[in-house]
Design a protein around this motif. Structure first.
Motif, PDB file in Angstrom:
ATOM      1  N   THR A   1       0.808  -1.188   0.058  1.00 62.41           N
ATOM      2  CA  THR A   1       0.077  -0.216  -0.013  1.00 62.41           C
ATOM      3  C   THR A   1       0.747   1.384  -0.006  1.00 62.41           C
ATOM      4  O   THR A   1       1.742   1.564   0.738  1.00 62.41           O
ATOM      5  CB  THR A   1      -1.024  -0.076   1.071  1.00 62.41           C
ATOM      6  N   ILE A   2       0.800   2.094  -0.890  1.00 58.24           N
ATOM      7  CA  ILE A   2       1.512   3.448  -1.398  1.00 58.24           C
ATOM      8  C   ILE A   2       0.589   4.416  -0.373  1.00 58.24           C
ATOM      9  O   ILE A   2      -0.550   4.754  -1.182  1.00 58.24           O
ATOM     10  CB  ILE A   2       1.792   3.593  -2.598  1.00 58.24           C
ATOM     11  N   HIS A   3       1.201   5.218   0.330  1.00 54.72           N
ATOM     12  CA  HIS A   3       0.364   6.342   0.935  1.00 54.72           C
ATOM     13  C   HIS A   3       1.180   7.575   0.436  1.00 54.72           C
ATOM     14  O   HIS A   3       2.363   7.519   0.877  1.00 54.72           O
ATOM     15  CB  HIS A   3       0.476   6.269   2.488  1.00 54.72           C
TER      16      HIS A   3
ATOM     17  N   ASN B   1       6.231  -8.933   7.918  1.00 56.59           N
ATOM     18  CA  ASN B   1       5.064  -8.216   7.795  1.00 56.59           C
ATOM     19  C   ASN B   1       4.896  -8.258   6.281  1.00 56.59           C
ATOM     20  O   ASN B   1       5.605  -7.974   5.408  1.00 56.59           O
ATOM     21  CB  ASN B   1       5.089  -6.753   8.013  1.00 56.59           C
ATOM     22  N   TYR B   2       3.769  -9.129   5.943  1.00 56.78           N
ATOM     23  CA  TYR B   2       3.275  -9.337   4.494  1.00 56.78           C
ATOM     24  C   TYR B   2       2.482  -8.269   3.820  1.00 56.78           C
ATOM     25  O   TYR B   2       2.455  -8.352   2.674  1.00 56.78           O
ATOM     26  CB  TYR B   2       2.758 -10.859   4.393  1.00 56.78           C
ATOM     27  N   ASP B   3       1.976  -7.308   4.299  1.00 53.46           N
ATOM     28  CA  ASP B   3       1.107  -6.306   4.021  1.00 53.46           C
ATOM     29  C   ASP B   3       1.902  -4.950   4.411  1.00 53.46           C
ATOM     30  O   ASP B   3       1.622  -4.371   5.507  1.00 53.46           O
ATOM     31  CB  ASP B   3      -0.141  -6.357   4.691  1.00 53.46           C
ATOM     32  N   VAL B   4       2.833  -4.364   3.410  1.00 58.35           N
ATOM     33  CA  VAL B   4       3.744  -3.465   3.631  1.00 58.35           C
ATOM     34  C   VAL B   4       3.126  -1.930   3.164  1.00 58.35           C
ATOM     35  O   VAL B   4       2.428  -1.904   2.153  1.00 58.35           O
ATOM     36  CB  VAL B   4       5.023  -3.818   2.875  1.00 58.35           C
ATOM     37  N   HIS B   5       3.384  -1.174   4.184  1.00 55.15           N
ATOM     38  CA  HIS B   5       2.635   0.384   3.746  1.00 55.15           C
ATOM     39  C   HIS B   5       3.966   1.350   3.686  1.00 55.15           C
ATOM     40  O   HIS B   5       4.946   0.981   4.690  1.00 55.15           O
ATOM     41  CB  HIS B   5       1.835   0.647   4.959  1.00 55.15           C
ATOM     42  N   VAL B   6       4.126   1.955   2.644  1.00 55.50           N
ATOM     43  CA  VAL B   6       5.291   2.814   2.494  1.00 55.50           C
ATOM     44  C   VAL B   6       4.646   4.344   2.206  1.00 55.50           C
ATOM     45  O   VAL B   6       3.439   4.254   1.830  1.00 55.50           O
ATOM     46  CB  VAL B   6       6.017   2.310   0.990  1.00 55.50           C
TER      47      VAL B   6
END
Length: 510
Positions: free
Chosen positions: A54-56, A188-193
């Motif tokens: 997920t790109i924020h 962590n398999y659900d990464v946020h950047v």
């Protein structure tokens, strides 16, 4: 054979190095601010599990938090989420994150934005897989799910949301999964950047209050907010001037962020001097202006981040043609882009200065027949509405003085939209001056309004001069003149006859 525990420790070390890379790439922070440095057991990656990214996208995120790959749920209230920013996500082929060799290759990606030169010894050929394109939406988010485990290159490609981004985020690498000591598995398999962007605001305003006629000057004010974050390495403002105008001068200043444009007289800005150069020319008129902020000027900008830099361009109105609109829609700001290779920042909806022109038609009112008799030689002064005094006179000089010719026409070459008076100051020979002050509203090119009626000509009539009132009476004309001539002639004849008889009598006596 290598001890499995040692292998896991080595892999864990490389994992933590990558965590430091991601923190530096995404937030620009020191590696010392990376995620928890507790040793992670890398050997227990679940190779069958899929991951997500997920790109924020925010404007200059200043969260106060480290980027540890988890979603940041607090600390972003003042940041602006950016929708419409596009990214390409590509898997790096040739790296197996389940092996020590794979993590050694990851180590070589430290500080890089591409796979070029990795590995240094050339023993492995790295390639990039096909790009998966995503666009941020609903609060600056873009998500990819069902990702195979591995290393991914994330590249910002554009801005379709009009966010006035001054520079794209640098490309960065991220692993799926990402090391996370808070997870039981260590991954962590659900990464946020959170890749950052510097953004600006842009505005362009025309100041034409004192400009009403051709030859007057108006000003264009182009302003950009100096982006916060990393220092600017280059900054340039370009503009293409309207060919109906001619360049006079340009100056720049820095003012507080909340300052309205044009800058009020009671605001004192910090002067900054750009280098001015010119591109294309139209005849002898300078049109393509470039204002580059270099050396000392750039230092001054970087010392005033978050404030506004305002470039003021003074031009002279030279002619009115076409639709009469004087506009400069092409102002652009180039941030860290000296070669103009990416999208610039352009002020939205630049204002225009609206101008028109009209003709005066002079004719005789007492001409018989349907065709009006055009009168050449009538002289008119044109005044702005504000020049009319209470006593009916006008202050100051007229804006224009024109004379009818070539069929009773006089051309008023250019006036800004507004209300004016047309006043006759000299009538054609043999005609009375029309003393009416004709009120004219200029609403377009050859388009006017008089008494709420639209038209194309200002028509003003003249009456012939009246003898005895406007002209002196001519002597010996009419019945009385004829009688005087008759009586005078009879007297002369009688005198001649009398003289003849007196002369004859005198001769007979002799």
């Amino acid at each position: 054979m290598q001890n499995p525990t040692v292998r896991r420790r080595v892999a864990g070390l490389f994992s933590l190095l990558l965590a430091a890379i991601m923190t530096l790439a995404v937030f620009g922070m020191s590696p010392a601010l990376a995620a928890d440095t507790t040793e992670v057991a890398s050997g227990n990656i679940n190779a069958s599990q899929k991951g997500s990214l997920t790109i924020h996208k925010y404007a200059e995120p200043k969260t106060g938090n480290d980027n540890d790959g988890r979603e940041i749920t607090g600390g972003l209230p003042k940041n602006t989420a950016l929708d419409g920013v596009t990214f390409d996500v590509q898997k790096v082929e040739g790296i197996d994150i389940a092996t020590d060799a794979g993590w050694k290759l990851i180590k070589e990606l430290v500080g890089k934005t591409s796979i070029d030169g990795v590995p240094a010894d050339g023993t492995t050929q790295l390639t990039l897989g096909s790009a998966k394109s995503v666009t941020t939406a609903n609060g600056g988010k873009a998500m990819l799910t069902g990702l195979d485990l591995g290393v991914y290159l994330v590249t910002e490609t554009g801005d379709e949301g009009g966010n006035n981004i001054t520079s794209k985020a640098a490309p960065f690498f991220v692993t799926i999964p990402f090391p996370d000591a808070k997870e039981a598995s260590g991954w962590n398999y659900d990464v946020h950047v959170y890749p950052k962007n510097s953004v600006t605001s842009a505005e362009k305003v025309v100041e034409d209050t004192d400009a009403v006629k051709v030859g007057d000057q108006l000003k264009w004010h182009v302003s950009f907010m100096i982006p916060e974050g990393d220092d600017l390495k280059s900054f340039e403002i370009t503009d293409k001037l309207d060919p109906k105008t001619e360049y006079v001068s340009a100056t720049a200043q820095i003012v507080p962020a909340g300052t309205t444009i044009p800058v009020p007289d009671n605001v004192t800005g910090t002067s900054v001097k750009p280098t001015l150069t010119w591109g294309e020319y139209s005849g002898t008129t300078k049109q393509d202006l470039s204002a580059k902020f270099e050396e000392d000027a750039l230092t001054t900008l970087n010392a005033n981040k978050g404030e506004k830099v305002v470039l003021t361009i003074v031009v002279e109105v030279k002619k009115i043609e076409g639709d009469g609109e004087i506009t400069n829609p092409d102002a652009q700001g180039w941030f860290n882009d000296p070669n103009h290779s990416s999208t610039s920042v352009t002020p939205e909806k630049p204002e225009t200065s609206s101008w028109g022109k009209f003709q005066i038609f002079k004719y005789a009112s007492n001409d018989k027949g349907a065709t009006k008799l055009a009168l050449d030689g009538a002289v008119f002064d044109i005044y702005a509405e504000a020049a009319l005094q209470e006593d009916g006179t006008f202050s100051g000089d007229p804006l224009y003085t024109v004379t009818t010719a070539n069929g009773g026409l006089a051309q008023v070459d250019g006036l800004k939209f507004g209300t004016y008076y047309v006043v006759e100051t000299q009538a054609p020979a043999g005609y009375e001056i029309n003393k009416t002050k004709t009120k004219v509203e200029v609403i377009g090119v050859n388009k006017i309004k008089i008494n709420d009626k639209e038209g194309t000509l200002v028509e003003i009539e003249n009456k012939k001069a009246t003898p005895g009132t406007d002209l002196p009476e001519l002597p010996l004309t009419g019945a009385s003149g004829t009688l005087l001539l008759t009586l005078g002639g009879a007297a002369l004849i009688a005198l001649a006859v009398g003289t003849f008889f007196v002369g004859a009598r005198n001769k007979s006596r002799d």
